[in-house]
Design a protein around this motif. Structure first.
Motif, short mmCIF file in Angstrom:
data_model
loop_
_atom_site.label_atom_id
_atom_site.label_comp_id
_atom_site.label_asym_id
_atom_site.label_seq_id
_atom_site.Cartn_x
_atom_site.Cartn_y
_atom_site.Cartn_z
N ILE A 108 20.05 -74.62 5.99
CA ILE A 108 19.84 -73.34 5.31
C ILE A 108 18.35 -73.07 5.12
O ILE A 108 17.56 -73.99 4.94
CB ILE A 108 20.58 -73.33 3.94
CG1 ILE A 108 20.59 -71.94 3.31
CG2 ILE A 108 19.99 -74.36 2.98
CD1 ILE A 108 21.59 -71.79 2.16
N ASP A 110 15.90 -70.80 2.65
CA ASP A 110 15.93 -70.09 1.37
C ASP A 110 14.57 -69.39 1.21
O ASP A 110 14.37 -68.29 1.73
CB ASP A 110 16.17 -71.17 0.30
CG ASP A 110 16.69 -70.63 -1.01
OD1 ASP A 110 16.59 -69.43 -1.22
OD2 ASP A 110 17.17 -71.43 -1.82
N SER A 111 13.62 -70.05 0.55
CA SER A 111 12.29 -69.44 0.40
C SER A 111 11.55 -69.37 1.74
O SER A 111 10.64 -68.54 1.91
CB SER A 111 11.45 -70.26 -0.59
OG SER A 111 11.08 -71.50 -0.02
#
Ligand code: PRP
Length: 189
Positions: A108, A110-111
């Motif tokens: 994944i 995210d930021s």
């Protein structure tokens, strides 16, 4: 859905079923096979721990020869705020990096900080080429400007677990990706 784990009861709803994940990994494996058909040394670089399940499935679906390796990184947090600093906990120790076409594999984004940092790091260390591949992307959470090269699917900003993704080191072994019930992560805090 039939019960596959005692952890199923902590899942609010399934975001991606086993079958849906299988389709995504098949599609990405075919793209990588096509794009790297002429590459001499392809290195799948999994970022521990979350990428392990995805990378295991992906590599089995690829038909071109690839090598595998792993790195582990962590980002520092102070309170609830991430400082953005990345710490390498397990480094890549290869002398042939300049010959490697590296594909960084993530579960994944995210930021975007982890992959942004790793791409720079691998290039600085002389990798022949560096691209990034993630099963899930949460673009709404981006802090740094980063676009992965291969993406399974975009997802909303939900607390997802399973298929490698954890909450407090649990749920990684679920064979699907589910949204965790909020009471699980609010009661344990
Ligand atoms: C997750 C994920 C990425 C990173 C993405 O790892 O696997 O490595 O966070 O976040 P970012 O885009 O904000 O940098 P995590 O730190 O949870 O470790 P884990 O893989 O061991 O669960």
């Amino acid at each position: 859905m039939a019960l596959s784990s005692v952890w199923d009861r902590d899942i609010e709803r399934v975001l991606l079923s086993r079958v849906e994940i299988d389709h995504l990994t098949t599609r990405i494996a075919a793209l990588l096979d096509r794009d790297y058909a002429k590459a001499e040394r392809v290195l799948l670089l999994g970022i521990l721990k979350g990428s392990v399940v995805f990378m295991g499935d992906l590599m089995k679906k690829m038909t071109i020869p690839v090598e595998i390796d792993f790195m582990k990184v962590s980002s520092y947090t102070s309170g609830t705020e991430s400082s953005g600093r990345i710490n390498i906990l397990l480094d890549l120790n290869r002398r042939d990096l300049s010959m490697c076409d590296v594909i960084v594999i993530e579960d994944i984004i995210d930021s975007g900080r982890t992959l942004s940092y790793l791409v720079d790091y691998l290039k600085l260390n002389g990798a022949h080429s560096v691209r990034t591949c993630t099963l899930l992307d949460k673009p709404s959470r981006r802090v740094v400007d980063f676009t992965p090269d291969y993406v399974g699917t975009l997802i909303p900003d939900e607390f997802v677990v399973g298929y490698g993704l954890d909450y407090a080191e649990q749920y990684r072994t679920l064979p699907y990706i589910g949204i965790l019930k909020p009471e699980i992560y609010t009661k344990k805090k």
